[in-house]
Every structure is written in C-alpha cells, then in structure tokens.
Design an enzyme around this catalytic site. Structure first.
Site, PDB file in Angstrom:
ATOM      1  CG  MET A  27      -1.905  -1.189   1.171  1.00 32.05           C
ATOM      2  SD  MET A  27      -3.442  -0.898   2.054  1.00 32.05           S
ATOM      3  CE  MET A  27      -2.843  -0.625   3.709  1.00 32.05           C
ATOM      4  CG  HIS A  31       8.286   0.339   6.320  1.00 26.47           C
ATOM      5  ND1 HIS A  31       8.511  -1.020   6.343  1.00 26.47           N
ATOM      6  CD2 HIS A  31       6.949   0.499   6.510  1.00 26.47           C
ATOM      7  CE1 HIS A  31       7.370  -1.640   6.573  1.00 26.47           C
ATOM      8  NE2 HIS A  31       6.406  -0.748   6.675  1.00 26.47           N
ATOM      9  CD  GLU A  32      15.642  -0.520   4.811  1.00 27.26           C
ATOM     10  OE1 GLU A  32      15.874  -1.685   4.418  1.00 27.26           O
ATOM     11  OE2 GLU A  32      16.030   0.495   4.189  1.00 27.26           O
ATOM     12  N   GLY A  33      10.798  -2.796   5.875  1.00 25.39           N
ATOM     13  CA  GLY A  33      10.013  -4.042   5.883  1.00 25.39           C
ATOM     14  C   GLY A  33       9.584  -4.409   4.470  1.00 25.39           C
ATOM     15  CG  HIS A  34       6.744  -1.916   2.404  1.00 22.34           C
ATOM     16  ND1 HIS A  34       6.684  -0.772   3.158  1.00 22.34           N
ATOM     17  CD2 HIS A  34       5.486  -2.429   2.402  1.00 22.34           C
ATOM     18  CE1 HIS A  34       5.447  -0.583   3.585  1.00 22.34           C
ATOM     19  NE2 HIS A  34       4.702  -1.582   3.150  1.00 22.34           N
ATOM     20  N   GLY A 144       4.747 -10.264   4.321  1.00 20.36           N
ATOM     21  CA  GLY A 144       5.488 -10.139   5.576  1.00 20.36           C
ATOM     22  C   GLY A 144       4.834 -10.916   6.702  1.00 20.36           C
ATOM     23  CE  LYS A 146       3.585  -4.435  11.715  1.00 14.95           C
ATOM     24  NZ  LYS A 146       2.217  -4.243  11.289  1.00 14.95           N
ATOM     25  CD  GLN A 150      -1.937  -8.937   4.322  1.00 18.30           C
ATOM     26  OE1 GLN A 150      -2.788  -8.073   4.382  1.00 18.30           O
ATOM     27  NE2 GLN A 150      -0.664  -8.674   4.081  1.00 18.30           N
ATOM     28  CB  SER A 182       3.848  -0.346  10.871  1.00 20.45           C
ATOM     29  OG  SER A 182       2.571   0.111  10.474  1.00 20.45           O
TER      30      SER A 182
HETATM   31  P1  AMP Z   1       1.294  -2.897   3.505  1.00 19.58           P
HETATM   32  O1  AMP Z   1       1.885  -1.840   2.632  1.00 19.58           O
HETATM   33  O2  AMP Z   1       1.159  -2.511   4.941  1.00 19.58           O
HETATM   34  O3  AMP Z   1       0.043  -3.506   2.919  1.00 19.58           O
HETATM   35  O4  AMP Z   1       2.356  -4.084   3.524  1.00 19.58           O
HETATM   36  C1  AMP Z   1       2.772  -4.707   2.314  1.00 19.58           C
HETATM   37  C2  AMP Z   1       3.534  -5.959   2.652  1.00 19.58           C
HETATM   38  O5  AMP Z   1       4.685  -5.620   3.442  1.00 19.58           O
HETATM   39  C3  AMP Z   1       2.710  -6.953   3.479  1.00 19.58           C
HETATM   40  O6  AMP Z   1       2.981  -8.276   3.020  1.00 19.58           O
HETATM   41  C4  AMP Z   1       3.237  -6.739   4.873  1.00 19.58           C
HETATM   42  O7  AMP Z   1       3.118  -7.879   5.699  1.00 19.58           O
HETATM   43  C5  AMP Z   1       4.703  -6.438   4.597  1.00 19.58           C
HETATM   44  N1  AMP Z   1       5.292  -5.729   5.734  1.00 19.58           N
HETATM   45  C6  AMP Z   1       4.836  -4.601   6.330  1.00 19.58           C
HETATM   46  N2  AMP Z   1       5.616  -4.265   7.374  1.00 19.58           N
HETATM   47  C7  AMP Z   1       6.591  -5.216   7.443  1.00 19.58           C
HETATM   48  C8  AMP Z   1       7.709  -5.437   8.322  1.00 19.58           C
HETATM   49  N3  AMP Z   1       7.978  -4.616   9.346  1.00 19.58           N
HETATM   50  N4  AMP Z   1       8.485  -6.515   8.077  1.00 19.58           N
HETATM   51  C9  AMP Z   1       8.211  -7.352   7.064  1.00 19.58           C
HETATM   52  N5  AMP Z   1       7.182  -7.199   6.206  1.00 19.58           N
HETATM   53  C10 AMP Z   1       6.388  -6.145   6.397  1.00 19.58           C
END
Ligand code: AMP
Length: 277
Positions: A27, A31-34, A144, A146, A150, A182
C-alpha cells in the site's frame, strides 16, 4: 524501471516476460520491511513487479483510509534503487468500477483476531490480492510475517482457489528498539513512539516463557496483558496465543503457536506477532 497505471499496459508488459516473476503487493509509504520483501523477490526471480495501491475495500468506515500516508515519489525512488523492474499503480476507477460486485470471502481463519475486530477487512484484502494475482500472474508472491493472519488467509485462498502461486513469507523487520516497522508508525508522537515498544516487550516475554518450557497459554496471556497494562498510553484490543495454521486459540502450547497482539497507542492501532514454538 517501468511505472504502469492502466491494467491493459501491465498485461502487455507481463506477456513479454520470460522466466519467473516475483510480485510484492504493497500500500506504499515504503519502509525497510517492504524493501526486505523486494530484496527477497529480486534474489529469487528473473523479474520483480511491485504494486502500490491503497485498497479502499480493506478499510472500515471508521478507519484511516483518507489519512493513510502516501508518498509515491519517494516510493518510486526507493524501488528504483532496489532494481525493481515494474511498478504497478492501479487506479480506483479500474480496480473498483461502479458496477463491481464480486468478492472473495475466505471463511473460518478470518473470523478471529483482526477479522473479529475489523469487519470486512479480510474480504477486502483477499479480493484485492486475488485481483492483483489475476492481473500480474506472478510465479511467487511475497508477504510479511508482520501481518501473520493475512499470510494465513492468502495461503488459504491460493490453495482453495487453485491459484498455483507460491507464497513466500519474509520475517518481520524491526526498528532498533524492536518496534515492527509499519507505515502507520508515522502517526505516533514521540511519547507514543516510546510507548509502542511495549508490544515487542510483551511478545519477547511470551517467547522467553515458551522457550523456558511454559505450556499454559492462559498464564502467558495474563502476564503479557499485565505488562502492557503498565503502559498508560496502551489500550489492548487482543492478546492471542493461537495455532499457527488454524489461528484457533490454544489452552496449552502443545503445537506450533503464534502469539499476536493488537494494541492501540493513543489513536494508532498497532499489530505484531512472534512464533512460540
Ligand atoms: P502494507 O503496505 O502494509 O500492505 O504491507 C505490504 C507488505 O509488506 C505486506 O505483506 C506486509 O506484511 C509487509 N510488511 C509490512 N511491514 C513489514 C515489516 N515490518 N516486516 C516485514 N514485512 C512487512
């Protein structure tokens, strides 16, 4: 890097690709997670496609769809640096035209936790992910840990609907003090940001109790709850210890389990989880 809006253009590009395609749905406000998902996709596939789409269907009427953070230019810069091949940025008009009426409802695993707290959330998630899978037709898709529930929901959907896409789960990326990265962390004031570390503290405590042989799930839930309640800015939505596959709450930790939390810090709702066995 190609940035593509219209669905027909994405399909035309996809048709020309040979080899494996790794897909990372997001979405945005990256960040580093993505980026960990993107890096993994890059290492494992000939081509990487990332989508950026704030999916209105997964937000409830009282949730933060309107204020969800967006910064497409910064996102594109980050993705370019990672060597992403194609970024798909669909429009609401094309994703949900006015006559739209088909939804993907994954039963059972969506009833608990986030599904119980956020009515219709996973219907929105499963529907948009199914649509994106149909458009992108990836070999593998990256999610993720996280968002643990999901992952369970998407795996169930892919298996039930015979989508034939490999789902790869990437470990949660955290800040130095343990807070899971996040896009919503931007909402936190400095004092709230400090308070938000309580989620990580409660989860690591649970993990340590599990490792030291504690099998009584309720005892661990109670200890987590009382630790979180010591933080005045924190309001618990749920504290769960559940079967890693079915997400059914456990009385005894006698199989692979995941502990997950939803906690409000001020107005910001944060979720996080860790495996227990
Ligand atoms: P979002 O943009 O929040 O929909 O997240 C997109 C993808 O990134 C999803 O599969 C999330 O689970 C993953 N994601 C978000 N935050 C993290 C994180 N801190 N570590 C790993 N994956 C993440």
């Amino acid at each position: 890097m190609r940035v593509v809006g219209p669905i027909f253009e994405l399909r035309a590009l996809r048709q020309k690709l040979s080899g494996t395609v790794g897909f990372v749905p997001t979405m945005g406000f990256l960040h580093e997670g993505h980026l960990a998902l993107v890096k993994r996709a890059k290492a494992e596939n000939s081509t990487v496609i990332v989508s950026i789409y704030v999916n209105p269907a997964q937000f409830g009427p009282r949730e933060d769809f309107g204020s969800y953070p967006r910064d497409i230019n910064r996102d594109l810069e980050l993705l370019q640096k990672e060597g992403v091949d194609i970024v798909f940025v669909p429009s609401d008009d094309e994703m949900y035209p006015s006559e739209f009426s088909s939804w993907v409802d994954v039963e059972k695993v969506t009833e608990r936790l986030e599904g119980a707290d956020r009515q219709g959330h996973f219907r929105g998630v499963a529907t948009v992910v199914a649509k994106l899978f149909n458009i992108v037709t990836p070999t593998r898709a990256y999610f993720g840990q996280k968002d643990a529930q999901q992952v369970v929901v998407i795996k169930r959907m892919v298996a039930d609907l015979n989508m034939g896409i490999e789902i790869v789960v990437v470990p949660t990326v955290r800040e130095g003090d343990g807070l899971a990265m996040s896009s919503r962390n931007i909402y936190l004031s400095p004092r709230e940001r400090q308070a938000a570390t309580i989620l990580f503290k409660a989860l690591t405590m649970a993990q340590q109790l599990g490792r030291s042989g504690e099998k009584d799930a309720d005892k661990i839930r109670r200890q987590m709850t009382s630790l979180i309640q010591k933080e005045p800015l924190a309001q618990i939505d749920y504290v769960s210890i559940a079967d890693v596959e079915t997400l059914e709450e456990l009385r005894s930790i006698d199989r692979p389990a995941v502990t997950s939390l939803a906690v409000r810090i001020g107005k910001t709702r944060l979720i996080d989880n860790m495996t227990l066995q």
